[in-house]
Scaffold this motif. Structure first.
Motif, mmCIF file in Angstrom:
data_model
loop_
_atom_site.group_PDB
_atom_site.id
_atom_site.type_symbol
_atom_site.label_atom_id
_atom_site.label_comp_id
_atom_site.label_asym_id
_atom_site.label_seq_id
_atom_site.Cartn_x
_atom_site.Cartn_y
_atom_site.Cartn_z
ATOM 1 N N GLN A 176 45.063 35.651 46.181
ATOM 2 C CA GLN A 176 46.212 36.707 46.491
ATOM 3 C C GLN A 176 45.717 37.852 47.125
ATOM 4 O OE1 GLN A 176 49.416 35.491 46.099
ATOM 5 N NE2 GLN A 176 49.923 37.224 47.345
ATOM 6 N N ASN A 177 44.811 38.742 46.783
ATOM 7 C CA ASN A 177 44.378 39.730 47.578
ATOM 8 C C ASN A 177 43.957 39.621 48.738
ATOM 9 O OD1 ASN A 177 44.759 41.362 45.192
ATOM 10 N ND2 ASN A 177 42.679 41.195 44.607
ATOM 11 N N THR A 180 46.978 39.410 50.946
ATOM 12 C CA THR A 180 47.672 40.860 50.940
ATOM 13 C C THR A 180 46.636 41.975 51.876
ATOM 14 O OG1 THR A 180 48.275 40.703 48.610
ATOM 15 C CG2 THR A 180 48.313 42.904 49.671
ATOM 16 N N ASP A 181 45.431 41.591 51.638
ATOM 17 C CA ASP A 181 44.466 42.351 52.627
ATOM 18 C C ASP A 181 44.585 42.031 53.903
ATOM 19 O OD1 ASP A 181 44.292 43.941 50.250
ATOM 20 O OD2 ASP A 181 42.098 43.019 49.913
#
Length: 182
Positions: A176-177, A180-181
């Motif tokens: 997920q990161n 997002t990133d």
């Protein structure tokens, strides 16, 4: 990363466990990005070999990433150690073709059992072989979604109680990161 790992096992979920049924599923690119970033960190710290068991999903996608990384790390070697002879023989044509493609690029291909599948002991022996021939494992695994990787993780955890063995997890939060990133 605590110490240099020369040989790393990569494993994790099968494609169906992640709800991935098409080669163009965008989740694959996210997984590959995270695996690539982790492998680069290991390579920068002295990694020489990546071992996989040939499972559809994280292992084959990871092998694809590893083959791309050889452009920048030409000494990086990839080994495929199957649990038994004729592994993947009953797969659908598309999946079997992918496995053939991955095998063709590997530096080493072997099976821990030279018999076709007979019993679960072949799988257990395969896991023990991978553990005893590596210094650590990179596992796409999340405690909230146990799935098939839980068995390798369980064995790796027991192994690490007796021998120095590093277990590095990629979790759903890591994926997920990465989304997002960007």
């Amino acid at each position: 990363m605590d110490e240099t790992i020369k040989t790393l096992v990569l494993t994790g979920y099968r494609s169906y466990e992640l709800g991935i049924f098409q080669e163009n599923d965008p989740k694959i690119e996210v997984i590959k990005k995270v695996v690539k970033d982790r492998l680069i960190a290991y390579l920068e710290n002295g990694l020489e070999w990546l071992l996989i068991g040939g499972n559809l999903g994280v292992e084959l996608w990871g092998a694809q990433v590893a083959y791309q990384l050889r452009l920048d790390y030409p000494d990086f070697k990839i080994g495929i150690i199957f649990p038994f002879l004729e592994y993947g023989r009953q797969w659908k044509e598309k999946n079997a073709a992918l496995l053939t493609e991955i095998k063709a690029q590997a530096d080493f291909v072997e099976a821990t059992s030279h018999q076709p599948y007979e019993n679960p002991n072949q799988l257990k022996n395969h896991t023990q072989f991978l553990l005893s021939h590596s210094g650590g494992a990179l596992i796409l695994y999340d405690e909230e979604f146990p799935g098939k990787p839980q068995w390798f993780l369980k064995d790796a955890s027991h192994f690490s109680e007796k021998f120095p063995y590093q277990i590095d997890k990629i979790t759903m939060d890591d994926l997920q990161n990465a989304i997002t990133d960007g």
